[in-house]
Design a protein around this motif. Structure first.
Motif, PDB file in Angstrom:
ATOM      1  N   LEU A 155       0.815  -1.141   0.003  1.00 31.88           N
ATOM      2  CA  LEU A 155      -0.243   0.023   0.035  1.00 31.88           C
ATOM      3  C   LEU A 155       1.010   1.178   0.010  1.00 31.88           C
ATOM      4  CD1 LEU A 155      -3.057  -0.753   2.512  1.00 31.88           C
ATOM      5  CD2 LEU A 155      -2.886  -0.203   0.049  1.00 31.88           C
ATOM      6  N   LEU A 156       2.007   1.314   0.569  1.00 30.76           N
ATOM      7  CA  LEU A 156       2.890   2.263   0.768  1.00 30.76           C
ATOM      8  C   LEU A 156       3.593   2.609  -0.505  1.00 30.76           C
ATOM      9  CD1 LEU A 156       4.841   1.866   4.133  1.00 30.76           C
ATOM     10  CD2 LEU A 156       3.411   3.948   3.383  1.00 30.76           C
ATOM     11  N   PHE A 157       3.795   1.614  -1.486  1.00 29.07           N
ATOM     12  CA  PHE A 157       4.413   1.646  -2.631  1.00 29.07           C
ATOM     13  C   PHE A 157       3.164   2.144  -3.507  1.00 29.07           C
ATOM     14  CE2 PHE A 157       8.506   0.541  -2.651  1.00 29.07           C
ATOM     15  CZ  PHE A 157       8.832  -0.681  -1.760  1.00 29.07           C
ATOM     16  N   MET A 158       2.259   1.521  -3.356  1.00 28.51           N
ATOM     17  CA  MET A 158       0.913   2.033  -4.171  1.00 28.51           C
ATOM     18  C   MET A 158       0.802   3.497  -4.306  1.00 28.51           C
ATOM     19  SD  MET A 158      -3.008   0.530  -4.444  1.00 28.51           S
ATOM     20  CE  MET A 158      -3.654   1.789  -3.424  1.00 28.51           C
ATOM     21  N   ALA A 159       0.814   3.939  -2.793  1.00 25.31           N
ATOM     22  CA  ALA A 159       0.507   5.517  -2.620  1.00 25.31           C
ATOM     23  C   ALA A 159       1.679   6.230  -3.284  1.00 25.31           C
ATOM     24  CB  ALA A 159       0.369   5.679  -1.048  1.00 25.31           C
ATOM     25  N   ALA A 162       0.213  -1.502  17.153  1.00 28.39           N
ATOM     26  CA  ALA A 162       0.860  -2.100  15.808  1.00 28.39           C
ATOM     27  C   ALA A 162       1.036  -0.769  14.769  1.00 28.39           C
ATOM     28  CB  ALA A 162      -0.326  -3.009  15.199  1.00 28.39           C
ATOM     29  N   GLY A 163       0.165   0.471  15.002  1.00 25.69           N
ATOM     30  CA  GLY A 163       0.480   1.429  14.119  1.00 25.69           C
ATOM     31  C   GLY A 163       1.513   2.227  14.405  1.00 25.69           C
ATOM     32  N   PHE A 164       1.806   2.207  15.621  1.00 25.57           N
ATOM     33  CA  PHE A 164       3.117   2.905  16.122  1.00 25.57           C
ATOM     34  C   PHE A 164       4.283   2.202  15.487  1.00 25.57           C
ATOM     35  CE2 PHE A 164       4.991   6.337  18.556  1.00 25.57           C
ATOM     36  CZ  PHE A 164       6.075   5.774  19.052  1.00 25.57           C
ATOM     37  N   LYS A 165       4.564   0.668  15.782  1.00 28.52           N
ATOM     38  CA  LYS A 165       5.386   0.150  15.024  1.00 28.52           C
ATOM     39  C   LYS A 165       5.543   0.128  13.660  1.00 28.52           C
ATOM     40  CE  LYS A 165       4.347  -3.822  17.286  1.00 28.52           C
ATOM     41  NZ  LYS A 165       4.486  -4.935  17.649  1.00 28.52           N
ATOM     42  N   ASP A 166       4.323   0.163  12.965  1.00 26.04           N
ATOM     43  CA  ASP A 166       4.470   0.107  11.457  1.00 26.04           C
ATOM     44  C   ASP A 166       4.822   1.219  10.875  1.00 26.04           C
ATOM     45  OD1 ASP A 166       1.882  -2.426  11.268  1.00 26.04           O
ATOM     46  OD2 ASP A 166       3.992  -2.531  11.597  1.00 26.04           O
ATOM     47  N   THR A 167       5.148   2.477  11.559  1.00 26.73           N
ATOM     48  CA  THR A 167       5.349   3.473  11.022  1.00 26.73           C
ATOM     49  C   THR A 167       6.849   3.591  10.464  1.00 26.73           C
ATOM     50  OG1 THR A 167       5.977   4.415  13.186  1.00 26.73           O
ATOM     51  CG2 THR A 167       3.931   5.131  12.338  1.00 26.73           C
ATOM     52  N   SER A 168       7.349   2.540  10.896  1.00 27.17           N
ATOM     53  CA  SER A 168       8.884   2.461  10.815  1.00 27.17           C
ATOM     54  C   SER A 168       8.926   1.949   9.075  1.00 27.17           C
ATOM     55  CB  SER A 168       9.542   1.183  11.736  1.00 27.17           C
ATOM     56  OG  SER A 168       8.791   0.282  11.683  1.00 27.17           O
ATOM     57  N   LEU A 169       7.824   1.425   8.828  1.00 22.47           N
ATOM     58  CA  LEU A 169       7.943   1.065   7.391  1.00 22.47           C
ATOM     59  C   LEU A 169       8.171   2.074   6.204  1.00 22.47           C
ATOM     60  CD1 LEU A 169       6.826  -1.660   8.464  1.00 22.47           C
ATOM     61  CD2 LEU A 169       5.517  -1.919   6.782  1.00 22.47           C
ATOM     62  N   VAL A 170       8.003   3.578   6.653  1.00 22.11           N
ATOM     63  CA  VAL A 170       8.133   4.558   5.798  1.00 22.11           C
ATOM     64  C   VAL A 170       9.579   4.546   5.289  1.00 22.11           C
ATOM     65  CG1 VAL A 170       6.282   5.912   6.488  1.00 22.11           C
ATOM     66  CG2 VAL A 170       8.235   6.195   7.420  1.00 22.11           C
ATOM     67  N   ILE A 171      10.401   3.890   5.883  1.00 22.79           N
ATOM     68  CA  ILE A 171      11.697   3.834   5.319  1.00 22.79           C
ATOM     69  C   ILE A 171      11.654   3.394   3.585  1.00 22.79           C
ATOM     70  CG2 ILE A 171      12.284   1.572   5.906  1.00 22.79           C
ATOM     71  CD1 ILE A 171      14.890   2.685   6.787  1.00 22.79           C
ATOM     72  N   VAL A 172      10.822   2.687   3.416  1.00 22.65           N
ATOM     73  CA  VAL A 172      10.855   1.969   2.103  1.00 22.65           C
ATOM     74  C   VAL A 172      10.497   3.288   1.054  1.00 22.65           C
ATOM     75  CG1 VAL A 172      10.200  -0.263   2.871  1.00 22.65           C
ATOM     76  CG2 VAL A 172       8.352   1.146   1.985  1.00 22.65           C
ATOM     77  N   ILE A 173       9.709   4.377   1.269  1.00 22.90           N
ATOM     78  CA  ILE A 173       9.517   5.357   0.601  1.00 22.90           C
ATOM     79  C   ILE A 173      10.343   6.603   0.846  1.00 22.90           C
ATOM     80  CG2 ILE A 173       7.293   4.474  -0.226  1.00 22.90           C
ATOM     81  CD1 ILE A 173       6.098   6.563   1.659  1.00 22.90           C
ATOM     82  N   ILE A 221       4.760  13.165   2.608  1.00 26.00           N
ATOM     83  CA  ILE A 221       3.921  12.608   4.044  1.00 26.00           C
ATOM     84  C   ILE A 221       2.811  12.236   3.853  1.00 26.00           C
ATOM     85  CG2 ILE A 221       3.642  14.899   4.733  1.00 26.00           C
ATOM     86  CD1 ILE A 221       4.682  14.179   7.397  1.00 26.00           C
ATOM     87  N   LEU A 222       1.934  13.189   3.032  1.00 28.38           N
ATOM     88  CA  LEU A 222       0.519  12.954   2.893  1.00 28.38           C
ATOM     89  C   LEU A 222       0.419  11.665   2.289  1.00 28.38           C
ATOM     90  CD1 LEU A 222      -2.102  14.314   3.489  1.00 28.38           C
ATOM     91  CD2 LEU A 222      -1.809  15.252   1.399  1.00 28.38           C
ATOM     92  N   ARG A 223       1.113  11.085   1.289  1.00 24.54           N
ATOM     93  CA  ARG A 223       0.814   9.690   0.612  1.00 24.54           C
ATOM     94  C   ARG A 223       1.012   8.795   1.742  1.00 24.54           C
ATOM     95  NH1 ARG A 223       4.977  10.407  -4.605  1.00 24.54           N
ATOM     96  NH2 ARG A 223       4.340  12.529  -4.949  1.00 24.54           N
ATOM     97  N   ALA A 224       2.152   8.801   2.544  1.00 24.72           N
ATOM     98  CA  ALA A 224       2.123   7.732   3.485  1.00 24.72           C
ATOM     99  C   ALA A 224       1.205   7.918   4.492  1.00 24.72           C
ATOM    100  CB  ALA A 224       3.560   8.282   4.294  1.00 24.72           C
ATOM    101  N   GLN A 225       0.698   9.242   4.801  1.00 26.42           N
ATOM    102  CA  GLN A 225      -0.473   9.084   5.820  1.00 26.42           C
ATOM    103  C   GLN A 225      -1.781   8.488   5.128  1.00 26.42           C
ATOM    104  OE1 GLN A 225      -0.774   9.272   8.841  1.00 26.42           O
ATOM    105  NE2 GLN A 225      -0.379  11.729   9.273  1.00 26.42           N
ATOM    106  N   ILE A 226      -1.910   8.616   3.882  1.00 24.76           N
ATOM    107  CA  ILE A 226      -2.979   8.195   3.300  1.00 24.76           C
ATOM    108  C   ILE A 226      -3.002   6.683   3.419  1.00 24.76           C
ATOM    109  CG2 ILE A 226      -4.250   7.818   1.023  1.00 24.76           C
ATOM    110  CD1 ILE A 226      -3.899  10.703   0.539  1.00 24.76           C
ATOM    111  N   ALA A 227      -1.906   6.155   2.835  1.00 25.66           N
ATOM    112  CA  ALA A 227      -1.857   4.512   2.814  1.00 25.66           C
ATOM    113  C   ALA A 227      -2.112   4.011   4.133  1.00 25.66           C
ATOM    114  CB  ALA A 227      -0.240   4.394   2.349  1.00 25.66           C
TER     115      ALA A 227
END
Lengths: 405, 368, 251
Positions: B212-216, B300-311, B233-239
């Motif tokens: 989804l992050l890639f998609m966004a 879970a959301g807090f931990k998953d914010t770490s995924l924004v490293i891929v974008i 940042i808005l794209r990441a937030q939307i995803a």
């Protein structure tokens, strides 16, 4: 309109006594009308948004000079995807590379599932132990492992593998096994169709195990003597494949890895990326698995255990015959969810370069620029895995559900 | 006989009932238990001494030079000393970093004060809390972005811990409204609406967040008209919102199912319409039931914010990764990761504790 | 004692309902006049609760017609929703809203559904609560009240909407025996004020006191609908009624 006013009203006897403010609503105010309007509006909105998006894509694509369609799948990959089972290289078509990515995802997921279940079981048992020290240590493990993001754990294990020695000074814990920062090398049997034989051996093992199990159970039911049923099935499951493999490999040589130049040649190896992904996935998910298993076992009411003990059953039988089947009912649905989670979490390996599905997709996107198609393929594959798992879940639930009156 | 009389009959407790006796009785009361205790104690000893040796004994806080740090074999805390501001605040202008620090403290104060059940007990207190949040968010916005005399800092310079906290909190809070609509839609009797909601939830739950992050990130510019430029940042937030809305919707649906049928019937019998029933009667009860699960989702959301490293966005993990890539500190990774791990552990473990505490409280109240 | 008008405020005409293959209501015909007190009784599973829920529109029915105040009860056309303002209901499980205080429970209906102002609604609520002697607990929450008190509050909550008809679905079945009396007293007082009531209950003493007609249902159909004198007289009444009464009296 006529059928909504009773005949009394028509006669006029009760006009004065009717509930004053209750009147027939106009058509546009009636629930069935409103419901229909909402549904039509929703459908229309969806179609319109889809149309708008397609129009935008049509506008944007020519500008970025890309085509649209699946033809790019036949083009050569133009990047190395690493060692794989189907021999795909930089010249193979893109769809083969996708298959490699898929295989890698499945490979690390299945191994991860096995490891995390075993680890989770051990930790769950520790957590439920009456020994307070063991229980607390398990709690610390669970909380630590669950609250540190998976990505951080993955990066840590990957960076840790860089601490391992160079091939020149490789660690050698067992003869033939070498641990380096390029991977772990171990000897393999030089047999072409080894994988084929492994499957055959496993299948035969399963078959013989189930046959032996059935015979042993029948024997026990007829004669009343317990014939150590479990040992028979384990013997069948492990012993028979082992015998087959030994026979098959007697004729072939063993390929031991040897240091040639800067690297090892021969044998098989697993990359540090793979190890990092596997270890971090297993450890992270084991925390959740442990909690799920624990809640399953504790969900079996204490009265069941008490009743079983009062019947004189030893603890071993109480656990296997009374607690375990009931715990399975509670545990299997969330555990399947955990397994799906693990499979989806394997996508994080894109960050450390393990060539699983997402990594392959992004590489293909950067080579061919076909973002929409690749991401769609990616999502479709994961979605199919999910749907497969949930249909299995539904089937399982139907099988085990109590027939209720 | 009375309790007091009964107690008087009991033999007096031995005065040596202390720690040693407890240990003997609980940890060593059988052979297998003793063995287990010894094994676990050995494991804990090895791990603890290894950790202490690395973190404290062999560590160098102020080494003369880099070589000395490596040779000592332990942690190189000088790295943290040099880099902690980079890890925590990322690319935010150096002199203004007191602003995100203050904003973080405000967030903590707001969240902690909302956690006490006493603060949502009465209607008046709820209004105060709501007002407090509005004012607090306004102040945080000014602190981070600028205005009122503070210099303007563009959104793309926000990184590190403030970015993590912002992505997580804005994401989760916006999620709630979307999820409520999704959950209600999933239970709706209007077939079209129900199908749309089911399709959305099942599709989103079947794909990983990364896709989804890639998609966004990659697809959004393609799917929208060329003039519209959505910041990173808005794209990441939307995803994020799209992803967690599906999971939260399932949680809320569970809550809606847990509200007794009689409540729906009573509200209906009084003549309340659908939305009135939901807003005044059902949702307040459902949300209370789902608080523990919501907190778990937030973790879970807090931990998953770490995924924004891929974008290529620098959240807390991203800045730590970037910090350790500094060539002067080549080869050090454990210090940065340990620093960040401790932060995540503290936040997530306390939220997890809170969720369990609320769950116990709800269970206790239902004992009536 | 009370004025029963000649006009049926509720009439059920050939009402039938199926749950899948189960025929729960078979051709029900009943006329309830304004001011009349109807008690519905019968063995469990006879469909009496279902029939009462259908009057309110809480249960749908496949065949027949139900008219309340001359308007057919229909969910799809919105009449059921409009009619519920005038039909109060008291449930077996009380169903008070646990997150609202007693006063708020009673006020929320008039305020949200009828648009009455808060002060007016509260005044009316306090009036009703005082009448059942529970006004001192107005600010408390339902979980702190006993079963009997909760049911009395539920009755007040329904009365605050100023309904023309009150439906009761086994109001005392979930109560401990010592609290049944206080609730029945409230209902008796209500009946003396001239409210049209349809009560599903097993309390035969109460029935004898207040009912104008006793309706007995069995397996989804109405077996008897006669005044209580006739109902309880073995000689004049249906033998199945006699069998049912024997069962109850021996409980």
């Amino acid at each position: 309109m006529a059928q909504l006013i009773s005949r009394f009203d028509k006669v006029g006897r009760c006009k004065k006594k009717a509930l004053e403010d209750v009147r027939l609503r106009p058509v546009w105010s009636r629930p069935w009308f409103r419901s229909a309007v909402w549904q039509v509006l929703t459908a229309f909105l969806i179609v319109y948004v889809a149309y708008w998006i397609v129009a935008n894509v049509n506008d944007n694509l020519p500008r970025s000079n890309l085509g649209f369609g699946l033809d790019f799948l036949a083009l050569p990959t133009r990047f190395e995807v690493g060692p794989n089972y189907i021999g795909a290289t930089a010249t193979s078509p893109v769809w083969q590379t996708f298959i490699v990515g898929f295989i890698n995802t499945v490979r690390v997921s299945i191994l991860g599932i096995v490891c995390c279940t075993i680890l989770g079981l051990i930790v769950a048992l520790a957590r439920m132990s009456e020994n307070r020290l063991v229980s607390r240590v398990a709690l610390v493990y669970i909380e630590t492992v669950r609250n540190i993001p998976l990505l951080l754990q993955m990066l840590f294990w990957y960076a840790f593998s860089t601490l391992l020695p160079l091939p020149k000074e490789a660690l050698n814990p067992f003869p033939g096994v070498f641990v380096t920062n390029r991977g772990i090398y171990f000897p393999s049997i030089e047999f072409q169709s080894l994988h084929y034989w492994i499957f055959v051996a496993l299948a035969v093992g399963l078959l013989s195990a189930s046959l032996l199990y059935r015979r042993a159970v029948k024997y026990r039911e007829i004669n009343g003597k317990s014939h150590r049923v479990a040992w028979f099935s384990i013997g069948g499951l492990i012993g028979v494949p082992l015998v087959i493999l030994i026979f098959v490999s007697l004729g072939s040589g063993v390929d031991v890895p040897e240091l040639k130049g800067f690297n090892f040649r021969g044998g098989t190896n697993i990359t540090p990326e793979f190890v990092a992904v596997l270890v971090s996935l297993s450890v992270y998910q084991s925390g959740f698995a442990a909690e799920t298993i624990r809640s399953g076992v504790e969900g079996v009411r204490k009265g069941q255990v008490e009743a079983a003990r009062s019947l004189g059953l030893p603890l071993r039988l109480v656990m296997s015959k009374v607690v375990f089947p009931q715990a399975m009912r509670i545990v299997v649905p969330p555990m399947t969810g955990q397994y799906m989670s693990l499979t989806k979490n394997s996508s994080l390996a894109v960050v450390i370069g393990y060539p699983e599905l997402v990594r392959v997709s992004t590489a293909v996107i950067s080579e061919t620029g076909r973002a929409i198609e690749c991401i769609t393929i990616l999502m479709v594959i994961y979605l199919s895995l999910s749907l497969l798992t949930s249909s299995f879940m539904n089937w399982y639930n139907q099988q085990i559900s109590y027939v209720e009156r | 006989m009375t309790t007091e009389a009964y107690h008087a009959l009991l033999p007096p407790k031995s005065p040596q009932q202390g720690v040693l006796v407890w240990i003997w009785k609980n940890l060593f009361n059988s052979l297998s238990n003793s063995l287990l205790t010894l094994i676990v104690l050995w494991i804990v000893y090895e791990v603890a001494t290894g950790a202490i040796r690395w973190a404290i004994i062999d560590a160098r806080v102020a080494p003369a030079n880099f070589r000395e740090c490596i040779d000592a074999g332990g942690a190189c805390w000088a790295f943290i000393q040099a880099k902690w501001r980079l890890i925590l605040f990322g690319t935010y202008p150096y002199d203004d970093q007191w602003r995100p620090a203050l904003a973080l403290i405000l967030v903590v104060v707001l969240v902690v004060s909302s956690c006490f059940p006493a603060s949502w007990a009465t209607q008046e207190r709820r209004r105060w809390l709501f007002g407090l949040w509005l004012v607090g968010l306004g102040v945080i916005g000014v602190l981070m972005a600028g205005g009122f005399g503070l210099s303007h800092v563009e959104v793309r310079f926000w990184s590190g811990l403030p970015l993590t906290v912002m992505l997580a909190s804005v994401g989760m809070v916006s999620c709630v409204f979307v999820s409520i609509l999704l959950a209600l839609g999933r239970r709706s009797e209007m077939h079209v609406v129900r199908w749309v909601c089911v399709a959305y939830i099942e599709v989103i739950r079947g794909v990983p967040l990364i896709s989804l992050l890639f998609m966004a990130n990659i697809m959004l510019p393609l799917l929208l008209p060329a003039e519209v430029n959505i910041p990173n940042i808005l794209r990441a937030q939307i995803a994020f919102i799209m992803f967690f809305a599906a999971y939260m919707a399932e949680t809320i649906r569970g809550g809606l199912q847990a509200v007794p049928q009689g409540q729906y019937a009573a509200a209906k019998a009084m003549g309340m319409g659908y939305w009135q029933t939901m807003i005044f009667i059902i949702l307040p009860q459902a949300m209370r039931i789902t608080i523990p699960s919501m907190v778990n989702l937030f973790i879970a959301g807090f931990k998953d914010t770490s995924l924004v490293i891929v974008i290529s966005m620098l959240d807390l993990l991203g800045t730590a990764n970037a910090a350790k890539a500094d060539p002067t500190w080549l080869g050090l990774f454990a210090e940065a990761y340990a620093f960040v791990a401790v932060i995540y552990l503290t936040v997530c473990a306390s939220m997890s504790w809170y969720s369990r505490w609320i769950e116990r409280r709800i269970a206790a109240r239902q004992q009536h | 004692m009370n004025q029963i008008s000649a006009y049926p405020i509720i009439s059920l005409r050939n009402v039938s309902k199926w749950y899948g293959n189960l025929h729960v209501l078979r051709d029900i015909n009943l006329d309830v006049h304004e001011g009349e007190k109807i008690v519905v009784c019968g063995p469990s599973g006879s469909g009496k609760s279902t029939a009462v829920y259908a009057i309110n529109g809480l249960e749908a029915y496949q065949q027949g017609e139900i008219f309340v105040g001359g308007v057919k009860v229909s969910e799809a056309d919105g009449t059921a929703h409009d009619l519920r303002k005038h039909v109060g209901m008291v449930f077996q499980q009380f169903n008070l809203f646990p997150h609202l205080s007693i006063l708020e429970n009673c006020c929320i209906g008039p305020m949200k559904v009828k648009g009455i102002r808060r002060e007016e609604a509260e005044a009316r609520a306090m009036e009703e609560l005082t009448r059942v002697r529970i006004a001192d607990k107005a600010r408390k929450y339902p979980e702190t009240l006993s079963g009997g008190e909760q049911q009395r509050v539920a009755i007040c909550r329904a009365l605050c909407m100023s309904p023309r008809v009150m439906l009761f679905d086994e109001p005392t079945s979930a109560l401990d025996p010592e609290m049944v009396g206080e609730v029945l007293d409230v209902m008796t007082g209500l009946s003396e004020r001239g409210m049209t009531m349809i009560v599903v209950t097993h309390e035969m003493g109460f029935t004898r006191r207040i009912a104008d007609r006793v309706v007995m249902m069995e397996s989804g159909e109405i077996i008897e609908a006669v005044p209580p004198e006739q109902f309880f007289d073995r000689a004049r009444c249906n033998p199945r009624v006699g069998a049912f009464l024997d069962q109850i009296m021996h409980a």
